[in-house]
Design a protein around this motif. Structure first.
Motif, PDB file in Angstrom:
ATOM      1  N   ALA A  68       1.941  -0.646  -2.837  1.00 22.11           N
ATOM      2  CA  ALA A  68       3.264  -1.253  -2.958  1.00 22.11           C
ATOM      3  C   ALA A  68       3.100  -2.648  -3.520  1.00 22.11           C
ATOM      4  N   ARG A  69       4.170  -3.155  -4.130  1.00 24.38           N
ATOM      5  CA  ARG A  69       4.082  -4.436  -4.815  1.00 24.38           C
ATOM      6  C   ARG A  69       5.326  -5.265  -4.544  1.00 24.38           C
ATOM      7  N   THR A  73       2.071 -12.107  -7.386  1.00 22.17           N
ATOM      8  CA  THR A  73       2.515 -10.877  -6.735  1.00 22.17           C
ATOM      9  C   THR A  73       1.725 -10.625  -5.466  1.00 22.17           C
ATOM     10  N   ILE A  74       2.319  -9.859  -4.572  1.00 20.92           N
ATOM     11  CA  ILE A  74       1.657  -9.404  -3.352  1.00 20.92           C
ATOM     12  C   ILE A  74       1.445  -7.901  -3.482  1.00 20.92           C
ATOM     13  N   LEU A  75       0.206  -7.466  -3.340  1.00 22.72           N
ATOM     14  CA  LEU A  75      -0.132  -6.043  -3.394  1.00 22.72           C
ATOM     15  C   LEU A  75      -0.451  -5.553  -1.993  1.00 22.72           C
ATOM     16  N   GLN A  76       0.148  -4.452  -1.610  1.00 20.13           N
ATOM     17  CA  GLN A  76      -0.121  -3.817  -0.321  1.00 20.13           C
ATOM     18  C   GLN A  76      -0.776  -2.474  -0.595  1.00 20.13           C
ATOM     19  N   VAL A  77      -2.057  -2.394  -0.302  1.00 19.53           N
ATOM     20  CA  VAL A  77      -2.871  -1.233  -0.651  1.00 19.53           C
ATOM     21  C   VAL A  77      -3.185  -0.431   0.605  1.00 19.53           C
ATOM     22  N   LYS A  78      -2.903   0.861   0.549  1.00 21.02           N
ATOM     23  CA  LYS A  78      -3.190   1.734   1.681  1.00 21.02           C
ATOM     24  C   LYS A  78      -4.505   2.459   1.434  1.00 21.02           C
ATOM     25  N   PRO A  79      -5.560   2.147   2.205  1.00 22.45           N
ATOM     26  CA  PRO A  79      -6.839   2.845   2.012  1.00 22.45           C
ATOM     27  C   PRO A  79      -6.696   4.336   2.282  1.00 22.45           C
ATOM     28  N   TYR A  83      -1.510  -0.939   5.759  1.00 25.54           N
ATOM     29  CA  TYR A  83      -1.956  -1.338   4.427  1.00 25.54           C
ATOM     30  C   TYR A  83      -2.817  -2.583   4.531  1.00 25.54           C
ATOM     31  N   VAL A  84      -3.499  -2.915   3.424  1.00 24.44           N
ATOM     32  CA  VAL A  84      -4.263  -4.153   3.301  1.00 24.44           C
ATOM     33  C   VAL A  84      -3.574  -4.975   2.214  1.00 24.44           C
ATOM     34  N   GLU A  85      -3.237  -6.220   2.534  1.00 22.90           N
ATOM     35  CA  GLU A  85      -2.419  -7.022   1.629  1.00 22.90           C
ATOM     36  C   GLU A  85      -3.242  -8.066   0.887  1.00 22.90           C
ATOM     37  N   HIS A 117       2.585  -0.064 -10.729  1.00 22.87           N
ATOM     38  CA  HIS A 117       3.885   0.180 -10.118  1.00 22.87           C
ATOM     39  C   HIS A 117       3.673   0.753  -8.723  1.00 22.87           C
ATOM     40  N   GLY A 118       4.707   0.694  -7.913  1.00 23.85           N
ATOM     41  CA  GLY A 118       4.609   1.257  -6.575  1.00 23.85           C
ATOM     42  C   GLY A 118       4.178   2.710  -6.613  1.00 23.85           C
ATOM     43  N   GLY A 119       3.215   3.062  -5.785  1.00 27.46           N
ATOM     44  CA  GLY A 119       2.708   4.426  -5.738  1.00 27.46           C
ATOM     45  C   GLY A 119       1.463   4.651  -6.575  1.00 27.46           C
TER      46      GLY A 119
END
Length: 216
Positions: free
Chosen positions: A2-3, A11-17, A73-75, A94-96
């Protein structure tokens, strides 16, 4: 992934391992990566060798800004480098979309070794505030015998990522002070900002159990 865009260049990125085993201590960092063939934003500067090594993974280290108790998530807080190898590709996501994230976190820039009776002054510019956000979100404010102050500098007021969150923390946490510094904003000349921050620091009472001895 997610962004959350702060500005066109922040920007802030939220990454789901993919797996549930990613753990870290607040203040640590890990690696993000994309293949060389990944799309870049149009406004980025041309690469010296476009199309070269499209299957090579481009990796860079980024401090984690999410709290260590967050598992969804990891931000990461990321600034665009127009002629960089990775960030023009990160900003095209993009998101996803999927992104490579390191298997584990590293680093010794943590707050856990600071004695409970000593206060902490955190100083950062730009995206350097990320590890402090992680520390604050990871219950660093849950120790009444410690006071924490954070000075965060940026060129313009709109570049002060996490400002709303930090101001809200300062309003509800008696032992926490936040001072944003704007160096270019015409409404706040640098000397005024520095004067305000000096006053903020001088207003912090002596530590409950010790002086403000730790500076980050």
């Amino acid at each position: 992934m997610a962004r959350i865009d702060i500005t066109p260049r922040l920007t802030i990125l939220q990454v789901k391992p993919d797996g549930p085993d990613f753990t870290f201590t607040a203040g640590q960092y890990t690696v993000l990566g994309l293949l060389g063939g990944a799309a870049r934003i149009p406004e980025s500067r041309p690469e010296d060798a476009p199309g070269e090594a499209t299957e090579k993974m481009i990796k860079r280290a980024y401090s984690i800004s999410s709290g260590s108790v967050t598992r969804e998530y990891v931000e990461f807080y990321v600034a665009l480098v127009s002629d960089g190898a990775l960030t023009p590709r990160l900003f095209a996501l993009h998101g996803g979309d999927r992104i490579f994230i390191g298997a584990r976190a590293k680093g010794m820039f943590t707050i856990d070794k600071v004695p409970d009776g000593q206060n902490v002054l955190m100083v950062a510019t730009g995206t350097g505030v990320a590890p402090y956000i992680s520390m604050l979100r990871s219950q660093a404010l849950g120790r009444p015998q410690r006071r924490i102050a954070i000075l965060h500098g940026a060129s313009y007021s709109w570049d002060l990522g996490y400002r709303n969150e930090l101001e809200e923390m300062a309003s509800r946490c008696r032992g926490f002070a936040y001072a944003p510094v704007r160096t270019v904003d015409a409404e706040a000349p640098l000397w005024i900002a520095i004067h305000a921050n000096d006053a903020m620091i001088s207003d912090i009472p002596p530590g409950l159990g010790g002086p403000m001895a730790h500076q980050y």
